[in-house]
Design a protein around this motif. Sequence first.
Motif, short mmCIF file in Angstrom:
data_model
loop_
_atom_site.label_atom_id
_atom_site.label_comp_id
_atom_site.label_asym_id
_atom_site.label_seq_id
_atom_site.Cartn_x
_atom_site.Cartn_y
_atom_site.Cartn_z
N VAL A 123 -2.46 7.14 -6.66
CA VAL A 123 -1.45 7.13 -5.42
C VAL A 123 -1.15 8.25 -4.84
N SER A 124 -1.83 9.38 -5.07
CA SER A 124 -1.22 10.78 -4.82
C SER A 124 -1.77 10.81 -3.40
N SER A 125 -2.91 10.41 -2.96
CA SER A 125 -3.72 10.52 -1.54
C SER A 125 -2.89 9.54 -0.59
N GLU A 126 -2.10 8.64 -1.13
CA GLU A 126 -1.41 7.68 0.01
C GLU A 126 0.03 8.16 0.24
N ASN A 127 0.82 8.21 -1.12
CA ASN A 127 2.27 8.43 -0.82
C ASN A 127 2.95 9.04 -2.03
N PRO A 128 2.54 10.39 -2.45
CA PRO A 128 2.98 10.73 -3.71
C PRO A 128 4.47 10.79 -4.03
N LEU A 129 5.48 10.68 -2.85
CA LEU A 129 6.70 10.65 -3.29
C LEU A 129 6.78 9.10 -3.77
N GLN A 130 6.36 8.09 -3.22
CA GLN A 130 6.52 6.66 -3.54
C GLN A 130 5.99 6.64 -5.06
N GLY A 131 4.81 7.30 -5.34
CA GLY A 131 4.21 7.09 -6.71
C GLY A 131 5.30 7.70 -7.68
N ILE A 132 5.98 8.93 -7.47
CA ILE A 132 6.73 9.42 -8.27
C ILE A 132 8.06 8.57 -8.51
N ARG A 133 8.41 8.08 -7.32
CA ARG A 133 9.27 7.16 -7.50
C ARG A 133 9.20 5.97 -8.31
N GLY A 134 8.03 5.41 -8.35
CA GLY A 134 7.72 4.21 -9.17
C GLY A 134 7.61 4.65 -10.34
N ILE A 135 7.18 5.65 -10.86
CA ILE A 135 7.10 6.18 -12.18
C ILE A 135 8.30 6.44 -12.83
N SER A 136 9.20 6.86 -11.98
CA SER A 136 10.77 6.98 -12.46
C SER A 136 11.35 5.93 -12.59
N LEU A 140 3.60 4.61 -21.12
CA LEU A 140 3.61 6.09 -20.53
C LEU A 140 2.28 6.76 -20.22
N SER A 141 1.36 6.40 -21.15
CA SER A 141 0.09 7.21 -21.12
C SER A 141 -0.50 6.98 -19.93
N ASP A 142 -0.19 5.75 -19.12
CA ASP A 142 -0.98 5.37 -17.93
C ASP A 142 -0.33 6.12 -16.64
N ILE A 143 0.69 6.92 -16.78
CA ILE A 143 1.42 7.66 -15.61
C ILE A 143 0.22 8.34 -15.01
N PRO A 144 -0.42 9.25 -15.71
CA PRO A 144 -1.45 10.29 -15.11
C PRO A 144 -2.42 9.63 -14.21
N PRO A 186 0.90 -1.19 -0.03
CA PRO A 186 0.05 0.08 -0.15
C PRO A 186 0.81 1.31 0.05
N GLY A 187 0.54 2.31 -0.61
CA GLY A 187 1.05 3.44 -0.91
C GLY A 187 2.29 3.28 -2.01
N GLN A 188 2.39 2.15 -2.93
CA GLN A 188 3.09 2.08 -3.68
C GLN A 188 2.59 1.53 -5.08
N LEU A 189 3.04 1.80 -6.18
CA LEU A 189 2.61 1.32 -7.51
C LEU A 189 3.44 -0.01 -7.52
N HIS A 190 2.58 -1.03 -7.90
CA HIS A 190 3.02 -2.71 -7.95
C HIS A 190 4.03 -2.82 -8.88
N SER A 219 -9.02 5.22 -1.77
CA SER A 219 -8.96 6.33 -2.85
C SER A 219 -8.37 5.81 -3.97
N PHE A 220 -7.25 4.75 -3.69
CA PHE A 220 -6.54 4.28 -4.65
C PHE A 220 -7.38 3.57 -5.61
#
Length: 337
Positions: A150-163, A140-144, A127-131, A239-240
Amino acid sequence: MKLNSTELQVVVVVALVIGIAVYTIARGEETRVRYVGTDCIYYLIYENTGAIDLVGIGGSRMMTSFDADDVERKLAAIGKPNRVVYNMSQSHFSLEKSYVVFRDLIERRKVKTAVIMLEPRQFAARPGQLHEKFLSVAKLSDIPLALSAVSSENPLQGIRGISDMIKQKLKIPPEVPSCLGKNTGRSICNRFVHQEGKTRNCHSGDYRFNLDVLNNVTEQNKTKTDKPYVWNFDDDRESFNDTYIRALKKIADGHEVSLFFVYLNRSTRANPDLKTSEIFEEKYGLPLLVLPRHLEHELATMGRRDEAHIYSKGREKYLPWLFRAIQKKCPNPEGCL
């Protein structure tokens, strides 16, 4: 403006770097590369043809409970023969990956009915991360959508996952030769192509079941509380799921697919009561199928499942219930099975 030789070399190097980056990302976006780690799902979507009557998508609990061959046999037994059923479930559940697989499937194939596994977000593996299973198949179009979820859980982890996903696409993609018509020894060739395309399961059969495990589940069930699990769909932790449920409904409606969600709880956890299904349907306009307590008890106490998975003996009870539940909630005037 005239460039000197040094400046020209810099421009050429920068252009080459940008060109290579664009190429590798574009190559990483190719369907066969995205699915390089999940050959089975790729094959079922892109190297099979024809309409699909019923598909199941989810994790290992869905994988063992929804054996496609067994589903087809049991549908034929109730007067619905010649149905085409796919089981596109694999170990390690991820709702975001299920979204990508479902989206790719219905963009390519005509699907009548889909059953997708769902569980409370608090029970997610991370939880809080993208699997990681999502990151490997996403575009790439799935990023938004992923970042929104994931923004309401852990935005930093979400950005890290996308990175991590972008970094993965920047790597030189592996070779992905087609197996069609060849016996290269790869599992996809042996398990699918050389069975004349008849296999419609993304698994190799039942597993993990032995007498000790089954007896342990029986003992655990004796002490499990009868108090139902309270699944609050308005909880911030949900929310996720909310984001992806609405996204799945939108694409299902757009392709005229009858969509059902099913909750397959672990035998050690309390099940929600049937009112949970009513609340879910009122909120989303979609059915959530939840095992009734008597069936859950029977599966757990009669050697029909392990702590998480329903296997062949359990499917004798589970699938007829699933068919009745789908027929009862079917929104399609022509039927869903």
